[in-house]
Design a protein around this motif. Structure first.
Motif, PDB file in Angstrom:
ATOM      1  N   LEU A 101      -1.195 -15.124  -5.479  1.00 36.50           N
ATOM      2  CA  LEU A 101      -1.691 -14.831  -4.192  1.00 36.50           C
ATOM      3  C   LEU A 101      -1.081 -13.470  -3.857  1.00 36.50           C
ATOM      4  N   LEU A 102       0.219 -13.351  -3.919  1.00 38.69           N
ATOM      5  CA  LEU A 102       0.891 -12.265  -3.401  1.00 38.69           C
ATOM      6  C   LEU A 102       0.387 -10.975  -4.391  1.00 38.69           C
ATOM      7  N   ILE A 161      -2.900  -9.956  -3.039  1.00 43.69           N
ATOM      8  CA  ILE A 161      -2.798  -9.043  -1.819  1.00 43.69           C
ATOM      9  C   ILE A 161      -2.139  -7.665  -2.353  1.00 43.69           C
ATOM     10  N   PHE A 162      -1.485  -7.528  -3.000  1.00 49.29           N
ATOM     11  CA  PHE A 162      -0.594  -6.261  -3.418  1.00 49.29           C
ATOM     12  C   PHE A 162      -1.748  -5.392  -4.101  1.00 49.29           C
ATOM     13  N   TYR A 191      -4.805  -5.719  -3.675  1.00 53.09           N
ATOM     14  CA  TYR A 191      -5.997  -5.270  -2.515  1.00 53.09           C
ATOM     15  C   TYR A 191      -5.492  -4.020  -1.847  1.00 53.09           C
ATOM     16  N   TYR A 206      -9.199 -16.825  -6.242  1.00 53.88           N
ATOM     17  CA  TYR A 206      -8.185 -17.426  -6.039  1.00 53.88           C
ATOM     18  C   TYR A 206      -8.485 -18.934  -4.879  1.00 53.88           C
ATOM     19  N   ILE A 207      -9.563 -18.708  -4.166  1.00 55.00           N
ATOM     20  CA  ILE A 207     -10.074 -19.609  -3.275  1.00 55.00           C
ATOM     21  C   ILE A 207     -10.516 -21.028  -4.183  1.00 55.00           C
ATOM     22  N   PHE A 215     -10.334 -12.651  -4.367  1.00 56.55           N
ATOM     23  CA  PHE A 215      -9.842 -13.604  -3.293  1.00 56.55           C
ATOM     24  C   PHE A 215     -10.990 -14.814  -3.464  1.00 56.55           C
ATOM     25  N   GLU A 250      -7.781 -22.479  -6.426  1.00 50.80           N
ATOM     26  CA  GLU A 250      -6.767 -23.331  -5.400  1.00 50.80           C
ATOM     27  C   GLU A 250      -7.475 -24.625  -5.223  1.00 50.80           C
ATOM     28  N   SER A 251      -8.705 -24.386  -4.930  1.00 54.42           N
ATOM     29  CA  SER A 251      -9.512 -25.565  -4.252  1.00 54.42           C
ATOM     30  C   SER A 251      -9.545 -26.806  -5.134  1.00 54.42           C
ATOM     31  N   TRP A 261     -18.336 -10.679   3.372  1.00 55.09           N
ATOM     32  CA  TRP A 261     -17.645 -12.222   3.599  1.00 55.09           C
ATOM     33  C   TRP A 261     -16.526 -11.652   4.800  1.00 55.09           C
ATOM     34  N   PHE A 262     -15.364 -11.296   4.403  1.00 57.00           N
ATOM     35  CA  PHE A 262     -14.584 -10.589   5.615  1.00 57.00           C
ATOM     36  C   PHE A 262     -15.404  -9.140   5.808  1.00 57.00           C
TER      37      PHE A 262
END
Lengths: 493, 475
Positions: free
Chosen positions: A181-182, A185-186, A188, A140-141, A137, A144-145, A71-72
């Motif tokens: 989300l934060l 990210i943390f 990650y 989360y996507i 991730f 939220e979607s 993905w990324f």
């Protein structure tokens, strides 16, 4: 194990169906063409989702049917899908309830039916994605979607105060999840990976765990919802259309419980131990306080909504008892609440479609006019009370059992919730179905149509099956749950 | 001849200017097409030399891939704006031959800006683009609001110029040169950086903040956005922002990279203010253009966060954010351009109501753009916000990250209010909407782009990462 990429297929079938629904004509009043497309999509997705339990290896606690996509452009940030014993039942529950919604909708008329069905089918894709993501991730996507179709469902097809409720639903949930989300990210940044199975292998210092736990808690406590964060739920339920409420109570609330087990409990075990008394406190308040509120409700949907909060109190109790019984209880409770509350909301929808009101006072003696329906409703009521033989009983029993081993007081207090549940549900049943037939109902009676009978029979059968043989679910979940329990440093105190 | 794009652009502009004399009054579209062609050709020259590095004109300008990339983005913005000018003929006051040419001048200014390597050349090019923008803002002669906005923008812009000059003169006084590489050399030679140099930098920062409308220097933005013609607002909210961000990055990272501790703090303050004001200020707005102004301030705050650590990843994230932000903004403004009722342009939020009933496709695309601006996954806006937040948390700025997500929830409130009025409200009076199919198509493309980015984010990540590399590799 075969190499069929079942999870990507399950996610993409609704998206393909969505195209057919959007392309179908809306010339005829019933929007038959789009209904047919939706029905075929949901049936085929439900049948395909049964592939999971049939081919699932119960002895393996790890993720199965894993598919990863780059993905990324980093090795550690992939779009990975997979199921274990914890998520598998929820995927089947999602496809099952969406199918029932489509069946229930089939004979109905509604403004803009095509878009309505499209929202549900889109929601199905997102739900399966959420439950089957094994990357933070992608989780989360999808998580939220879900807000977008649900916001449209409540806001477009809801009741009078729909816009206020849609706002409240959207913003509450968003506020909770951005904090998550934060935390994601943390994680990650800290470990360089967001793959959930790999996160199990790491451990964090306690003071960091506490903050991360709170961030995840903010998201899931709003979603499940726990006591002080529950105020969006009654509004959303009352204003949402019948099928919206079914999905909201049936699956969306379970996302909270699922998230608690998957993230708070598995990745942050030390903080979970630390916060257990806090959770107990909130859960007990939720059970007693919301049950008492449910007792005095005049609106049927609001009553069921408050009872959902109380039932979810049992789920959180079970989850944070951190032993196998508790987790089993929580899972059974979630699945059974998913089915029972869905059934109750469908029933209220049936009544509402006929009399156009959800006021309890309006009704009385409905049982004389709709005898078959009253039997079904009784079954669902008993399920909500947690009557032995129904699936509701297993969940509450196992939860109370595990809590009792931790704290007698908490077990005692939460057991009052069972009594209170019996009182508000039976009072509801009495006021609506028993007594003298009042003249407002006399005027207009309409039997259940075949689609409703089909929906209710399926639901009733499922309630009894899981009530008598809960092992149908527990066999799948136990090995995965044992793995989570093993991560607990001092699981038995 | 390395400095081809700008020279080509200038010559082309002069040729179009000559042609414009012979074009009849009601055929200004021809000039629009010519400008579009010129932009296309310049784009080709920019992309041809995108991997070149050279310092030219006695170090006055630098050609590198970062600058070329931003030039290309600016050209794309301008190309879209001129294309809008051609396809949407709603505003008779814009129907004069100068319009596309003034846009061309300002683009030349911006292109020079992003490749400046000296405070002097930077100043001159900023002035070139600003003067063009002052004219654009006050372009509708008959409209009182437009003239007011023009005066306001001019006064604030001149103030910004003065501040910039003052800051540069302080720096020149200390360093003895205005060249970036010599300033950088001076910094690394010093044991401790003199305070006056920091003061000079702060002046330059304030001046640039005025240009990108970062709070607390944002006061002009809502008025100017509302007052100027919608097409100009579309231009104003995209291309100059990219250019000024390019300058900001270049100035802060290269010559002043040594004192990151000082300017990092200032950027944190600027971004917190921008995010708060951008999200809270928009709550009570009833005009769509005004609301977009606050939304811009909010986005600017978000983008500034990525610059705080001054790292390569941060600048990559900023580039990606800028690209997505441009697509969202252009899409929304394309719609605003088409809003018309009874032959009058309208921009109130309540004019959106019931759009879904009349134009379901447009409403859907617009909703996608608004959700994307709010940063709801799986849309493009989410990815860009995710990348910025990733940078912020990587540098342990947790309080900043928390403020950022809370303000983005607040801003989600007003974005979904727009979605609400499009989908849930019953229409009061219908708009005479989107008579041309080209706008419809373009709006759907913008919507689709925002929806589909989730499938190939690595493309943008690779692109922007290789671009920013040039900024750091060749010090």
């Amino acid at each position: 194990m075969s190499n069929l990429p079942i999870l990507p297929i399950l996610i993409s079938i609704p998206l393909i169906g969505l195209i057919f629904i959007l392309l179908s004509s809306e010339n005829d009043e019933f929007a038959l063409q789009s209904k047919r497309s939706a029905l075929w999509t949901s049936i085929s997705n439900f049948l395909l989702s049964l592939y999971l339990p049939l081919n699932f290896d119960k002895s393996i606690p790890h993720f199965q049917f894993v598919n990863s996509f780059g993905w990324f452009n980093s090795d550690n940030l992939k779009f990975s899908l997979g199921v274990d014993g914890l998520s598998m039942p929820f995927i089947v529950l999602s496809t099952f309830l969406i199918l029932l919604c489509v069946i229930f909708l089939y004979p109905q008329k509604k403004k803009n039916m095509r878009m309505y069905l499209a929202s549900f089918i889109l929601l199905e894709s997102f739900l399966i994605g959420t439950f089957s993501s094994i990357d933070l991730f992608s989780f989360y996507i999808f998580f939220e979607s879900i807000l977008i179709p649900m916001y449209l469902i409540i806001g477009f097809w809801g009741g009078e105060r729909r816009i206020y409720s849609a706002y409240k639903f959207f913003l509450y949930t968003l506020l909770g999840s951005v904090l998550m989300l934060l935390a994601i990210i943390f994680l990650y940044q800290e470990f360089g990976t967001t793959s959930i199975p790999r996160l199990f292998d790491f451990s964090l210092p306690f003071y960091i765990q506490v903050w991360l736990w709170l961030a995840f808690f903010a998201s899931f406590a709003v979603k499940i919802p726990m006591w002080p964060f529950h105020t969006w739920l009654p509004d959303a339920h009352v204003e949402a259309p019948t099928e919206g409420s079914v999905i909201l109570a049936g699956i969306l609330l379970k996302l909270g419980g699922y998230g608690f087990i998957r993230f708070n409990l598995s990745i942050l075990p030390d903080a979970s131990i630390f916060f257990t008394p806090f959770i107990y406190f909130l859960s007990v308040i939720a059970i007693i306080y919301t049950s008492l509120i449910a007792l005095v409700q005049e609106d049927m949907k609001k009553l069921i909504a408050y009872s959902s909060v109380a039932h979810m109190g049992f789920v959180t109790l079970g989850i944070f008892s951190s032993n196998l019984q508790g987790l089993h209880g929580a899972i059974i409770q979630m699945i059974s609440h998913g089915i029972i509350s869905a059934a109750l909301f469908f029933s209220i929808g049936s009544i509402y479609n006929r009399y156009k009101t959800k006021e309890i006072n309006f009704y009385g003696g409905l049982g004389h006019k709709m005898s078959k329906f009253s039997v079904f409703f009784l079954i669902f009521t008993l399920g909500a009370i947690g009557f032995p033989g129904t699936s509701g009983f297993i969940g509450e029993y196992l939860t109370l059992l595990s809590v009792y081993s931790k704290s007698t007081l908490v077990a005692f207090l939460s057991a009052t919730g069972v009594v209170l549940a019996a009182s508000y549900m039976l009072i509801l049943y009495k006021r609506v179905f028993l007594g003298v037939v009042n003249e407002r109902i006399e005027k207009k009676t309409e039997r259940l149509n075949i689609f409703e009978i089909l929906t209710y029979s399926i639901l009733a059968v499922v309630i009894f099956i899981f009530g008598i043989k809960p092992n149908l679910i527990l066999d799948y979940t136990s090995s995965s749950l044992e793995r989570i329990i093993k991560l607990y440093p001092i699981s038995i105190f | 001849m390395i400095y081809i794009p700008e020279v080509f652009m200038s010559i082309g502009f002069l040729i179009i200017l000559i042609i414009s004399v012979f074009v009849k009054k009601n055929q200004n579209i021809v000039l629009g097409y010519l400008s579009l062609l010129l932009i296309f050709l310049t784009q080709f020259f920019v992309l041809k030399d995108i991997f070149l590095f050279e310092e030219i004109f006695n170090n006055f300008f630098v050609i590198d891939s970062f600058g070329s990339f931003l030039k290309s983005v600016i050209l794309i913005c301008a190309g879209f704006v001129i294309y809008f000018y051609i396809i949407v003929k709603n505003d008779s006051s814009l129907n004069r031959s100068e319009f596309s040419m003034i846009i061309l001048i300002s683009i030349i200014g911006m292109m020079l800006m992003v490749s400046s390597n000296d405070l002097l050349s930077l100043f001159v090019s900023i002035e070139l683009q600003s003067l063009a923008l002052y004219i654009l803002v006050s372009f509708s002669k008959e409209d009182f609001n437009s003239s007011e906005a023009g005066v306001k923008y001019f006064v604030i812009g001149s103030l910004s110029t003065c501040i910039f000059l003052f800051g540069s003169s302080l720096i020149y006084g200390l360093v003895g040169s205005t060249n970036f590489s010599e300033i950088s050399q001076f910094m690394s030679d010093q044991y401790s950086v003199p305070l006056l140099l920091v003061v000079g930098l702060i002046f330059i920062l304030v001046s640039l903040s005025l240009k990108i409308s970062a709070a607390p220097f944002h006061m002009w933005t809502p008025d100017v956005y509302q007052g100027s013609p919608s097409l100009v607002t579309a231009f104003l909210s995209t291309a100059p922002k990219v250019a000024v961000f390019g300058v900001l990055i270049r100035v802060l990272v290269y010559p002043f990279g040594e004192i990151i501790v000082d300017w990092g703090k200032i950027l944190v303050i600027l971004s917190i203010f921008s995010m708060l004001i951008g999200s809270l200020g928009a709550l009570r707005q009833d005009d769509l253009k005004r609301l977009m102004a606050y939304s811009t301030i909010n986005h600017i705050g978000f983008i500034l966060m990525g610059l705080v650590p001054g790292s390569e990843d941060g600048i990559t994230a900023i580039c990606i954010y800028l690209i997505f932000y441009i697509t969202m903004n252009l899409g929304v403004f394309l719609f605003i351009l088409n809003m018309k009722r009874d032959q009058l342009n309208v921009t109130k939020i309540k004019d959106l109501s019931g759009l879904y009933k009349t134009e379901p496709l447009i409403a859907g695309c617009l909703a996608l753009l608004f959700f994307s601006m709010a940063g709801i996954p799986p849309l493009a806006g989410f990815i860009s916000k995710l990348l910025i937040l990733n940078i912020v948390i990587d540098n342990n700025l947790f309080f900043l990250a928390i403020i950022a997500v809370i303000t983005s929830v607040i801003s989600a409130f007003y974005y979904i209010r727009l979605v609400k009025s499009m989908f849930f409200d019953s229409p009061t009076e219908e708009l005479d909407l989107l008579t041309n199919s080209q706008s419809k198509l373009l709006l759907s493309i913008f919507g689709l782009f925002n929806l589909s980015v989730i499938f190939y984010p690595q493309f943008f990540l690779n692109l922007c990462a290789s671009i920013t590399l040039s900024l750091f590799a060749l010090r």
